[in-house]
Each structure stands twice: as structure tokens, then as C-alpha cells.
Design a protein around this motif. Structure first.
Motif, short mmCIF file in Angstrom:
data_model
loop_
_atom_site.label_atom_id
_atom_site.label_comp_id
_atom_site.label_asym_id
_atom_site.label_seq_id
_atom_site.Cartn_x
_atom_site.Cartn_y
_atom_site.Cartn_z
N GLY A 39 0.82 -1.22 0.00
CA GLY A 39 0.00 0.00 0.00
C GLY A 39 0.85 1.26 0.00
O GLY A 39 0.54 2.22 -0.72
N LEU A 43 1.10 4.11 -2.92
CA LEU A 43 0.91 5.55 -2.69
C LEU A 43 2.09 6.37 -3.23
O LEU A 43 1.89 7.45 -3.78
CB LEU A 43 0.74 5.82 -1.19
CG LEU A 43 -0.62 5.51 -0.60
CD1 LEU A 43 -0.59 5.72 0.91
CD2 LEU A 43 -1.68 6.39 -1.22
N GLU A 47 0.67 7.31 -7.15
CA GLU A 47 -0.30 8.23 -6.58
C GLU A 47 -1.22 8.86 -7.63
O GLU A 47 -2.33 9.25 -7.34
CB GLU A 47 0.38 9.31 -5.74
CG GLU A 47 1.21 10.29 -6.56
CD GLU A 47 1.85 11.33 -5.69
OE1 GLU A 47 1.16 12.28 -5.30
OE2 GLU A 47 3.04 11.17 -5.39
N SER A 53 -4.46 2.92 -5.87
CA SER A 53 -4.55 3.28 -4.45
C SER A 53 -5.77 2.65 -3.81
O SER A 53 -5.71 2.16 -2.67
CB SER A 53 -4.62 4.80 -4.30
OG SER A 53 -3.44 5.39 -4.76
N ILE A 54 -6.89 2.63 -4.52
CA ILE A 54 -8.11 2.02 -3.99
C ILE A 54 -7.91 0.51 -3.83
O ILE A 54 -8.31 -0.06 -2.80
CB ILE A 54 -9.31 2.33 -4.92
CG1 ILE A 54 -9.66 3.81 -4.82
CG2 ILE A 54 -10.51 1.46 -4.56
CD1 ILE A 54 -10.66 4.27 -5.85
N ALA A 57 -5.66 -0.06 -0.81
CA ALA A 57 -6.41 0.16 0.43
C ALA A 57 -7.37 -1.00 0.70
O ALA A 57 -7.50 -1.46 1.84
CB ALA A 57 -7.19 1.48 0.35
N ILE A 60 -5.40 -3.90 2.06
CA ILE A 60 -5.04 -3.68 3.47
C ILE A 60 -6.25 -3.95 4.37
O ILE A 60 -6.13 -4.63 5.39
CB ILE A 60 -4.49 -2.26 3.69
CG1 ILE A 60 -3.12 -2.12 3.00
CG2 ILE A 60 -4.38 -1.93 5.18
CD1 ILE A 60 -2.59 -0.70 2.96
N VAL A 61 -7.40 -3.45 3.99
CA VAL A 61 -8.61 -3.66 4.79
C VAL A 61 -8.95 -5.14 4.85
O VAL A 61 -9.27 -5.68 5.93
CB VAL A 61 -9.79 -2.83 4.24
CG1 VAL A 61 -11.11 -3.26 4.87
CG2 VAL A 61 -9.54 -1.35 4.45
#
Length: 173
Positions: A39, A43, A47, A53-54, A57, A60-61
Motif C-alpha cells: 500500500g 501511494l 499516486e 490506491s483504492i 487500500a 489492506i482492509v
């Protein structure tokens, strides 16, 4: 979470109350560290691309949810040795468990790979006179020490049983 005292029999005491070894978290921890690094790289280097990026993320979630779910399983898994029995309980939403009276235990043995020996983890196998025969417990901390403690408690349980029989015979005669 400590084993609830209200689930103990009269004069029964908890000797060991263990959760699985921390190695239980290894896959989730590795994935979480990898997802965070990925992640951060997304970034820094991508970026300008919102989709990357989505996706980073979301990864990671997802891994964080996986880690928390595993933590809840760890937290609700108890390997308990009391002065009367061996208890294993686990489950977050649905629960399962097994209780083996110490007098029904025939043999206790453990397995450890070289890596597990270095970590202080291993598998403990309890052979009992019950229907199940053998019961394996994985990710046990210091299985040799746990094995020795089970045998000490079995011997103490046997001695207490003979003491009660001796007292009862002394009262009747």
C-alpha cells in the motif's frame, strides 16, 4: 480471556490456561505487513492512479479483517489443565470443546519440528480411554512442559482419589 471459574467443579483449580502460541498468527501477520508495504509503495509510485490506491487500500482492509478474525479465534481458544481434567474450547460465534478427565488419559506425547523447537511451539497429542482415542492440540506453547504438567496433575489426581478412599474407609471402620 481467562477460563471462567464458574465452570470449575468443587475443589477444582486451574493449573494452566493457555491460548495458542503466537506462531498461530504468522500467516496473517506476514500478509498484513506485506499489504501495508504494498500500500505504501502504491501511494508513493502510483499516486496518480486512483484505482491502484483504492485496490491497495482494499487489500489492506481485507488482510486487516483477516488478522482481526484470527485474533478473535486465538482469544476464544483455551487449552486448560485443571486438577481434574484437560479442557479445550474454541470458537467465536459457534463454540466447540472437549473435556478429558485426567483419570482417562493414557498417554501424552508431543511433536515438534526443529523450527517449532526454536519457537517453543508444537503439537500435543493426548491418548485417552474415550471414544475419540487420540486428540491432537496444535500450536501449544512449550509442549514438553505442558506434557510434564499433565503427568504431574494425573499423579496428584490419583493421590487425591486414594486419600478420599482412605478417609472414607477410616470413617466407616
Amino acid at each position: 480471556m481467562a477460563f471462567p471459574q464458574e465452570q470449575l467443579n468443587d475443589r477444582e483449580k486451574v493449573v494452566l490456561d493457555l491460548h495458542p502460541h503466537w506462531w498461530f498468527f504468522a500467516p496473517q501477520t506476514t500478509a498484513l505487513i506485506g499489504a501495508v508495504i504494498l500500500g505504501l509503495l502504491a501511494l508513493v509510485f502510483f499516486e496518480a492512479y486512483a484505482l491502484v490506491s483504492i485496490m491497495a487500500a482494499a487489500l489492506i482492509v481485507f488482510v486487516l479483517v483477516w488478522f482481526v478474525a484470527r485474533y478473535l479465534v486465538w482469544r476464544t481458544t483455551n487449552f486448560v489443565l485443571t486438577t481434574d481434567r484437560l479442557i479445550n474450547r474454541s470458537g467465536v460465534l459457534s463454540r466447540s470443546g472437549i473435556e478429558i478427565p485426567l483419570e482417562r488419559i493414557n498417554t501424552v506425547f508431543f511433536r515438534q519440528s526443529l523450527f517449532e523447537r526454536m519457537l517453543g511451539a508444537g503439537e500435543l497429542v493426548v491418548e485417552s480411554a474415550g471414544e475419540m482415542g487420540q486428540q491432537a492440540f496444535g500450536n501449544v506453547r512449550k509442549p514438553l512442559n505442558v506434557q510434564n504438567e499433565i503427568y504431574r496433575q494425573m499423579e496428584g489426581n490419583e493421590n487425591r482419589k486414594f486419600d478420599r478412599v482412605g478417609r472414607n474407609l477410616g470413617e466407616g471402620g
